[in-house]
Design an enzyme around this catalytic site. Structure first.
Site, PDB file in Angstrom:
ATOM      1  N   ARG A 142       0.836  -1.258   0.098  1.00  0.00           N
ATOM      2  CA  ARG A 142      -0.005  -0.033  -0.157  1.00  0.00           C
ATOM      3  C   ARG A 142       0.728   1.323   0.041  1.00  0.00           C
ATOM      4  O   ARG A 142       1.899   1.254  -0.039  1.00  0.00           O
ATOM      5  CB  ARG A 142      -0.810  -0.058   1.154  1.00  0.00           C
ATOM      6  CG  ARG A 142      -1.832  -1.320   1.290  1.00  0.00           C
ATOM      7  CD  ARG A 142      -3.122  -0.871   1.126  1.00  0.00           C
ATOM      8  NE  ARG A 142      -3.890  -1.747   0.109  1.00  0.00           N
ATOM      9  CZ  ARG A 142      -5.140  -1.150  -0.568  1.00  0.00           C
ATOM     10  NH1 ARG A 142      -5.402   0.031  -0.080  1.00  0.00           N
ATOM     11  NH2 ARG A 142      -5.487  -2.002  -1.335  1.00  0.00           N
ATOM     12  N   THR A 143       0.210   2.316   0.071  1.00  0.00           N
ATOM     13  CA  THR A 143       0.920   3.527  -0.167  1.00  0.00           C
ATOM     14  C   THR A 143       2.138   3.676   1.012  1.00  0.00           C
ATOM     15  O   THR A 143       1.986   3.594   2.225  1.00  0.00           O
ATOM     16  CB  THR A 143      -0.119   4.927  -0.004  1.00  0.00           C
ATOM     17  OG1 THR A 143      -1.179   4.607  -0.560  1.00  0.00           O
ATOM     18  CG2 THR A 143       0.762   6.138  -0.224  1.00  0.00           C
ATOM     19  N   GLN A 144       3.144   4.081   0.525  1.00  0.00           N
ATOM     20  CA  GLN A 144       4.419   4.178   1.577  1.00  0.00           C
ATOM     21  C   GLN A 144       4.727   5.503   1.970  1.00  0.00           C
ATOM     22  O   GLN A 144       3.857   6.400   1.626  1.00  0.00           O
ATOM     23  CB  GLN A 144       5.766   3.700   0.688  1.00  0.00           C
ATOM     24  CG  GLN A 144       5.474   2.525  -0.062  1.00  0.00           C
ATOM     25  CD  GLN A 144       6.416   2.690  -1.576  1.00  0.00           C
ATOM     26  OE1 GLN A 144       6.463   3.641  -1.719  1.00  0.00           O
ATOM     27  NE2 GLN A 144       6.727   1.762  -1.936  1.00  0.00           N
TER      28      GLN A 144
END
Lengths: 276, 266
Positions: free
Chosen positions: B43-45
């Site tokens: 997922r978004t880092q």
């Protein structure tokens, strides 16, 4: 060449180090009707002879646009040629999508040659039975390549393939030194002359041939029948007396797809089946 | 009497058992592992070590690009010798802001791309437009997988006389322009460039303009460091300058007696 015990499989070498199936595939190219190509530094011209099976049918498409900057003329099993044209179009589109730039023709023909080579080294495949004259542009100008069923490719200033192509080649060999600096129109004129050589006496009209051009600043396009006829008249290339084949196939203008069932299979007989 | 209540007890306990044993049909344990692949979350880092703005402009002979050499670790200016402008092939420059490790990953992809291009050895080569387009595809595809490369990239170059300057963001937004900036540069540098950029800037004028923008960023961007590199690319070739510092001016009267109007403040 004659039948022998090493020619059944493409993956069987002969004692002399030949792959006969591959060589037979090259024979199929020689049976197809003629296609010629020539190029200058800035333009490349492809032309081919189309003969319809009968007066009732249209003739087969033998020249395909692959991209704005590349076109191909085929001789041999036209069905194989169509499939390879589709592959080439696909490669060009994918490259254009990723890089927003035209695929250099030199790289396309290598990919094509590698694809053909695979079929010479798998026991469950057969070589493509079609020779391709690929004309197009890359950063260094216009190019003409010939792709063989064997998986080899060569670059040419001018070349002819298919039946009775030797006559065209002789003509081109006399003239090719002038080609690099030829104008676009002179190149087309030479193409028409070369086609006339392959017709060996028959009258050259725009209904028996197709001419296409690609160049720097000119996208690949197939010249219309009227344009070609006008050029033939202008250069007075018609040649000798007109025999029976002054085709009434006027409705076959443009020669679009829908080729009647041209027997792709059996390559025997004197009347070459692809000579359509 | 006893039997019916006993039966009720058994039925009640069965119902309770079912609640504990089986998860609801709408959300199974298998679904959790499908959303993450192999356990590591895609997922978004968050970016960890970041570079700040990059500015690029077209000038008379080609492209000029400027960036400082800072790599910030959150609010700490951790690394002060990070080269954020690099060469790509014969014709292009790439400058990056954002996560430095992702930039290094991008350089690896580009290295492979240029290697294969060179291996053709056929007189054709990938120019800045092709590199820009390729990177747009890479960035956009990563964004679609919810695993972005956390960078804003500036690609500039000259090929066959055509100057090219473009930008790609971490979500795949891409465009070309005469002057490009990333990050804070968009807010602090581009207004200056809009006012003062011209088609026929000479090299000295271009450098002066970039230095003006970089000085502005140095004053106002907290992640800027005073050690910059300016890179130039023309038809002939490319040079990246040695790092140097900008002169700054702090002798403002308001700084002399800072607490004059507000005793007790600092």
């Amino acid at each position: 060449m004659f039948r022998n015990q090493y020619d059944t499989d493409v993956t069987t070498w002969s004692p002399a180090g030949r792959l006969f199936q591959v060589e037979y595939a090259m024979e199929a190219v020689k049976q197809g009707s003629a296609a010629i190509g020539l190029r200058s530094k800035t333009h490349a011209v492809l032309a081919c002879v189309n003969k319809a099976n009968s007066e009732l049918s249209s003739h087969q498409r033998k020249i395909f646009k692959v991209d704005d900057h590349i076109g191909v003329a085929i001789a041999g099993l036209t069905a194989d040629g169509r499939v390879l044209s589709r592959y080439m179009r696909s490669e060009c589109i994918n490259y254009g999508y990723t890089y927003e730039s035209p695929l250099p023709i030199g790289r396309l023909v290598v990919q094509l040659a590698d694809k053909a080579q695979v079929c010479t080294q798998r026991s469950w495949k057969r070589p493509y039975g079609v020779g391709l004259l690929v004309a197009g542009l890359d950063e260094s100008g216009a190019h003409l390549y010939y792709n063989c069923p064997s998986g080899n490719y060569f670059e040419y200033q001018a070349f002819a393939i298919g039946s009775r192509s030797q006559a065209a080649k002789t003509y081109l060999e006399r003239k090719f030194e002038n080609f690099p600096d030829s104008s676009r129109d002179d190149l087309i004129k030479d193409a028409l002359f070369a086609i006339r050589e392959t017709l060996q006496g028959e009258k050259l009209t725009s209904s028996v041939c197709t001419v296409s051009v690609v160049g720097v600043g000119e996208a690949f396009n197939i010249l219309g029948q009227k344009t070609v006829q006008a050029l033939i008249n202008e250069f007075e290339i018609s040649g000798e007396e007109a025999p029976a084949t002054v085709s009434a196939a006027e409705e076959a203008a443009g020669g679009d797809a829908a080729a009647a069932d041209q027997g792709g299979a059996a390559a025997e007989e004197e009347a070459a089946p692809m000579d359509i | 009497m006893m039997r019916t209540s006993f039966a009720a007890l058994i039925i009640a306990s069965c119902i309770l058992m079912r609640a504990f044993v089986k998860p609801s049909p709408l959300h199974t344990l298998e679904m959790d592992t499908l959303l993450t692949s192999e356990g590591d979350s895609q997922r978004t880092q968050y970016p960890y070590v970041t570079g700040t703005s990059v500015i690029g402009i077209k000038y008379k002979d080609g492209i000029l690009m400027a960036a400082d050499m800072g790599g910030s670790y959150g609010s700490t200016i951790r690394y002060k010798s990070v080269e954020r402008i690099k060469q790509v092939g014969k014709h292009s420059l790439i400058g990056a802001s954002g996560e430095i490790s992702d930039f290094q990953e991008i350089l690896k992809y580009l290295d492979e791309l240029i290697l294969h291009d060179n291996m053709w050895d056929d007189g054709n080569s990938l120019g800045p437009k092709e590199v820009h387009s390729y990177l747009t595809r890479v960035m956009y595809n990563r964004r679609n997988k919810f695993d972005p490369l956390w960078n804003s990239l500036v690609i500039g170059g000259v090929k066959n006389g055509h100057k090219y300057l473009g930008s790609v963001s971490m979500i795949g937004v891409n465009f070309e322009d005469d002057h490009i900036a990333t990050g804070f540069g968009n807010h602090l540098a581009r207004p200056l460039l809009r006012e003062e950029w011209r088609e026929d800037l000479s090299f000295e004028e271009g450098v002066k303009l970039l230095e003006k923008c970089m000085r502005n960023l140095l004053y106002r961007d907290r992640s800027a460091v005073n050690k910059i590199q300016i890179a130039k690319i023309t038809e002939e070739g490319l040079t990246v300058s040695q790092p140097y510092s900008l002169k700054t001016f702090w002798i403002f009267s308001a700084f002399q007696n800072p607490t004059v109007g507000a005793e007790g403040s600092w």
